[in-house]
Design an enzyme around this catalytic site. Structure first.
Site, PDB file in Angstrom:
ATOM      1  CG  HIS A  35      -1.997  -1.020   1.196  1.00  0.00           C
ATOM      2  ND1 HIS A  35      -2.877  -1.169   0.150  1.00  0.00           N
ATOM      3  CD2 HIS A  35      -2.312  -1.998   2.091  1.00  0.00           C
ATOM      4  CE1 HIS A  35      -3.697  -2.193   0.407  1.00  0.00           C
ATOM      5  NE2 HIS A  35      -3.370  -2.712   1.575  1.00  0.00           N
ATOM      6  CG  ASP A  77      -3.043  -8.317   0.446  1.00  0.00           C
ATOM      7  OD1 ASP A  77      -2.298  -8.608   1.398  1.00  0.00           O
ATOM      8  OD2 ASP A  77      -4.077  -7.629   0.573  1.00  0.00           O
ATOM      9  CG  HIS A  88      -6.712  -5.304   1.606  1.00  0.00           C
ATOM     10  ND1 HIS A  88      -6.193  -6.243   2.469  1.00  0.00           N
ATOM     11  CD2 HIS A  88      -7.870  -4.882   2.142  1.00  0.00           C
ATOM     12  CE1 HIS A  88      -7.017  -6.375   3.503  1.00  0.00           C
ATOM     13  NE2 HIS A  88      -8.041  -5.570   3.336  1.00  0.00           N
ATOM     14  CG  ASP A 147      -5.247 -10.046   2.993  1.00  0.00           C
ATOM     15  OD1 ASP A 147      -4.965 -10.498   1.876  1.00  0.00           O
ATOM     16  OD2 ASP A 147      -4.924  -8.900   3.364  1.00  0.00           O
TER      17      ASP A 147
HETATM   18 ZN   LIG Z   1      -4.300  -7.170   2.492  1.00  0.00          ZN
END
Ligand SMILES: [Zn+2]
Length: 363
Positions: free
Chosen positions: A136, A173, A175, A260
């Site tokens: 991120h 991931d 996200h 995740d």
């Molecule tokens: Zn994540």
């Protein structure tokens, strides 16, 4: 048996977030304990961490971010303008404490070296277990538990040192890796591919975000609805991501391996199982083998301790060429949504050839 490097370091555990923070040292403890107990750690070559050089970091991050991190770390070390536990929050989720900056620098430097050894064919692959995570972190901003973007720093290093002409980053991931996408959005030598739950944090990663300028087409997003499980993820890789990777012909593949999307994860709502991660890893391995590309895994997110430990073990098993084993955490509870039209649109947007018509159930 392939030679696989394993990057782990006790100092990655020292990054203290907050007592109830999901991104906690117990994540590494769970994974490392299972890798040790199952003999996988001993089957790997131990890799060393070292602090990333400023020059390496500044290839992908702005000076302003580096200055902020250095200044915040200095405040913490001097115990000025910090809370009682010597923590500073860069955003509501992203915290620095006494050992955070060192951990992040050591992780990035270790992953740069792992990438170099794989690109140089000194290792067949690598598996890296950093904290804090990285995907991120944008050029100018630490966010989403991430201070600096390890995978981007390592990929940029292979380009800058002429170790690779083209690199793929596969980010599964749950996200979207907004930081990695931002950093390479106009870089035609890096193919960034992401599967992520959408809508979800951080809100980026639309199908239509495909890169800029001569790098158009080198960002490939698959924003997935909730409840996607093994079958949906396998289709994402078989029908879109790996055909795009094959066409791009990278010599190195980085995997931003957040676990995740696991069905037990508390921060998301996907349904991938441990053996699903093995299936994904097998597909990446087969594609990389065809290309003669080395694969470097690095941990991003993943917050169910048992789920991430087994998912990591399955991926490392694939890298080591070990046979499939049962997964004690078990399969996802439900079959998942239909995503065929999303994948078809992605193939159209990215100019991948039409798939043959599926055979009729009666024919
Ligand atoms: Zn994540």
């Amino acid at each position: 048996m392939p030679t696989i490097g394993l990057l782990r370091d006790a100092r990655f555990h020292d990054h203290d977030t907050t007592p109830n923070h999901p991104e906690r040292p117990a994540r590494l403890e769970a994974i490392e304990t299972l890798l040790d107990d199952s003999g996988l750690s001993a089957a790997c070559v131990a890799l060393d961490a070292r602090p990333v050089l400023e020059e390496e970091l500044l290839r992908v991050h702005d000076r302003t971010l580096l200055d902020l991190l250095i200044r915040t770390d200095a405040q913490i070390q001097a115990n000025k303008d910090v809370d009682q536990a010597a923590r500073v929050f860069l955003d509501p989720d992203t915290v620095m404490s006494r050992h955070s900056w060192l951990a992040a620098q050591l992780a990035a430097g270790g992953i740069v070296d792992a990438g170099r050894r794989v690109a140089d064919h000194d290792l067949d692959g690598a598996f890296c277990l950093p904290r804090p995570p990285g995907h991120h972190a944008t050029p100018s901003q630490a966010m989403g538990f991430c201070l600096i973007n390890h995978v981007a720093i390592a990929a940029a290093d292979l380009l800058a040192t002429s170790r690779a002409e083209r690199i793929a980053i596969v980010d599964f991931d749950v996200h979207h890796g907004n930081g990695t996408q931002d950093i390479f959005y106009d870089e035609a030598r890096v193919l960034y591919c992401s599967t992520h739950q959408f809508p979800h944090y951080p809100g980026t990663g639309l199908l239509e975000e495909t890169g800029a300028g001569d790098a158009t087409g080198t960002t490939l997003n698959l924003p997935l609805p909730e409840s996607c499980g093994d079958a949906q993820y396998f289709r994402c890789f078989d029908e879109v991501i790996l055909p795009a990777v094959q066409r791009f012909r990278p010599s190195v593949v980085f995997v931003s391996a957040g676990f995740d999307a696991h069905w037990r994860d508390p921060l998301a709502a996907q349904q991938v199982s441990g053996t699903g991660y093995r299936g994904i890893a097998e597909r990446i391995a087969a594609s990389a083998r065809d290309l003669g590309a080395g694969v470097i895994y690095l941990l991003e997110g993943g917050y169910d301790l048992e789920g991430i430990a087994w998912a990591a073990r399955h991926c490392l098993d694939v890298q080591l060429g070990n046979p499939a084993i049962d997964d004690p955490v078990g399969p996802a509870p439900q079959p998942g949504p239909e995503i065929g039209s999303l994948l078809q649109r992605a193939r159209q947007i990215h100019g991948l050839p039409e798939l043959p018509e599926p055979r009729s159930a009666h024919g």
